[in-house]
Enzyme design. Sequence first.
Site, PDB file in Angstrom:
ATOM      1  N   GLN A  13       0.941  -1.399   0.016  1.00  0.00           N
ATOM      2  CA  GLN A  13       0.000   0.133   0.021  1.00  0.00           C
ATOM      3  C   GLN A  13       0.868   1.236  -0.087  1.00  0.00           C
ATOM      4  O   GLN A  13       0.587   2.186  -0.737  1.00  0.00           O
ATOM      5  CB  GLN A  13      -0.914   0.085   1.321  1.00  0.00           C
ATOM      6  CG  GLN A  13      -1.587   1.474   1.514  1.00  0.00           C
ATOM      7  CD  GLN A  13      -2.127   1.395   2.931  1.00  0.00           C
ATOM      8  OE1 GLN A  13      -3.532   1.173   2.987  1.00  0.00           O
ATOM      9  NE2 GLN A  13      -1.377   1.544   3.836  1.00  0.00           N
ATOM     10  N   SER A 128       6.660   2.282  13.540  1.00  0.00           N
ATOM     11  CA  SER A 128       5.365   2.337  13.714  1.00  0.00           C
ATOM     12  C   SER A 128       4.812   2.532  15.146  1.00  0.00           C
ATOM     13  O   SER A 128       5.598   2.632  15.965  1.00  0.00           O
ATOM     14  CB  SER A 128       4.964   0.730  13.505  1.00  0.00           C
ATOM     15  OG  SER A 128       3.881   0.418  14.248  1.00  0.00           O
ATOM     16  N   GLU A 130       2.845   1.106  16.822  1.00  0.00           N
ATOM     17  CA  GLU A 130       2.889  -0.089  17.650  1.00  0.00           C
ATOM     18  C   GLU A 130       4.040  -0.285  18.570  1.00  0.00           C
ATOM     19  O   GLU A 130       3.857  -0.750  19.591  1.00  0.00           O
ATOM     20  CB  GLU A 130       2.892  -1.616  16.754  1.00  0.00           C
ATOM     21  CG  GLU A 130       1.477  -1.891  15.855  1.00  0.00           C
ATOM     22  CD  GLU A 130       0.512  -2.143  17.043  1.00  0.00           C
ATOM     23  OE1 GLU A 130       0.648  -3.186  17.526  1.00  0.00           O
ATOM     24  OE2 GLU A 130      -0.551  -1.597  16.976  1.00  0.00           O
ATOM     25  N   TYR A 152       6.105  -8.322  16.219  1.00  0.00           N
ATOM     26  CA  TYR A 152       6.073  -7.095  15.359  1.00  0.00           C
ATOM     27  C   TYR A 152       6.572  -5.830  15.764  1.00  0.00           C
ATOM     28  O   TYR A 152       7.555  -5.232  15.259  1.00  0.00           O
ATOM     29  CB  TYR A 152       4.595  -7.267  14.732  1.00  0.00           C
ATOM     30  CG  TYR A 152       4.622  -5.803  13.737  1.00  0.00           C
ATOM     31  CD1 TYR A 152       4.960  -5.791  12.402  1.00  0.00           C
ATOM     32  CD2 TYR A 152       4.227  -4.658  14.368  1.00  0.00           C
ATOM     33  CE1 TYR A 152       5.087  -4.455  11.848  1.00  0.00           C
ATOM     34  CE2 TYR A 152       4.164  -3.312  13.523  1.00  0.00           C
ATOM     35  CZ  TYR A 152       4.787  -3.536  12.168  1.00  0.00           C
ATOM     36  OH  TYR A 152       4.558  -2.115  11.657  1.00  0.00           O
ATOM     37  N   ARG A 194     -10.057  -2.553   6.412  1.00  0.00           N
ATOM     38  CA  ARG A 194     -10.151  -3.374   5.023  1.00  0.00           C
ATOM     39  C   ARG A 194     -10.911  -4.510   5.207  1.00  0.00           C
ATOM     40  O   ARG A 194     -11.981  -4.836   4.335  1.00  0.00           O
ATOM     41  CB  ARG A 194      -8.940  -3.347   4.186  1.00  0.00           C
ATOM     42  CG  ARG A 194      -9.191  -3.929   2.735  1.00  0.00           C
ATOM     43  CD  ARG A 194      -9.569  -2.770   2.018  1.00  0.00           C
ATOM     44  NE  ARG A 194     -10.156  -3.456   0.403  1.00  0.00           N
ATOM     45  CZ  ARG A 194      -9.598  -3.713  -0.555  1.00  0.00           C
ATOM     46  NH1 ARG A 194      -8.266  -4.221  -0.367  1.00  0.00           N
ATOM     47  NH2 ARG A 194     -10.128  -4.148  -1.453  1.00  0.00           N
TER      48      ARG A 194
END
Length: 327
Positions: A13, A128, A130, A152, A194
């Site tokens: 993306q 990120s 996160e 992650y 999404r």
Amino acid sequence: MARTALITGITGQDGSYLAEHLLGLGYEVHGIVRRVALESQRQRLGRIAHLLDRVVLHPGMLESYPSIYSVVGRVDLDECYHLAAQSFVAESFDDGFSTMQTNVMGTHFVLAALKELRPRCRFYFAGSSEMFGKVREVPQTEDTVFHPRSPYAVSKVTGFHLTRNFRESYGMFCASGILFNHESPRRGLEFVTRKITSSAARIKVGRQQRLALGNLDARRDWGHAREYVAAMHAMLQQDDPDDYVVATGRTNSVRDVCECAFSVLGLDYRDYVDLDPKYYRPAEVELLIGDAAKAREQLDWEPRIGFEALIEEMVRSDLELASRGEI
Ligand code: G4F
């Protein structure tokens, strides 16, 4: 002379929007893609199909230093945007090892190859929100302490520190963007926005009956990916390398996404959504909301697309795809 940029993760993306942005600015754009992607272009290069005659793609893999070294050696680079990663947080709980391998070693390989071959190339690392995880303060800024809550997030904290370390140790221009969640019609179907917009559209046209989700109360700061790539580029145009939070400063729950997406189609999400424990994470990030004051002041960057407009754009795009049977 045109400036040259390399994008790892150009098929994703963000990579696809960034490639468009850089081409619009007159850049020569190169991308690294897995060899298998070149062999099945329709399935794997869909997001950049409209750019294929304007970008140069190099087969390569983040997991191999020789592979990265050879691509970096081939092109005289001004800027490198390192976006490629295993970016799905839930997957990182199932296979933390490969997330670490790709995200940590991959970042180290790119930085090391640049240091050897292109020390003046400017480097962008996709950090990120996160990384903030179990947040220590609200909203989160560049000074907020990290408390990662998934393999992650740990991998991104490590990549962030590696990036800063190359900047401080070798004087390289290395910047990190701490991007909060950013979505678009090009978002992968596994990410929650999404998943919701595509399911709502499929339900509307009768191709799906129910939607199973996990934690509806998680809150995120959701912006539009097309706007966020402009901040990445701006970071590499500064006099000095630095780290920047990129966010809208607004937070919404997963439930809000459901309500908004289904209502665009005249539906009530409560009639279709089920809770499934399978989608709960072993450790959740409950609340993210960023303060992008530094990006506003130093990069002159500001998000314009609001939450409702973003979700509506995604729903309308998915409705077209669902009507054509493409999702
Ligand atoms: O859409 P998500 O999977 O995105 P998440 O985990 O926030 O990570 C995304 O944004 C990060 C930036 O902060 C990026 F670094 C990262 O690469 C990625 O792009 O999940 C959002 C929230 C989570 O709290 C999750 O528990 O939605 C919750 N959720 C509830 N049900 C679900 C679901 N998430 C997914 N993917 N699927 C569900 O069914």
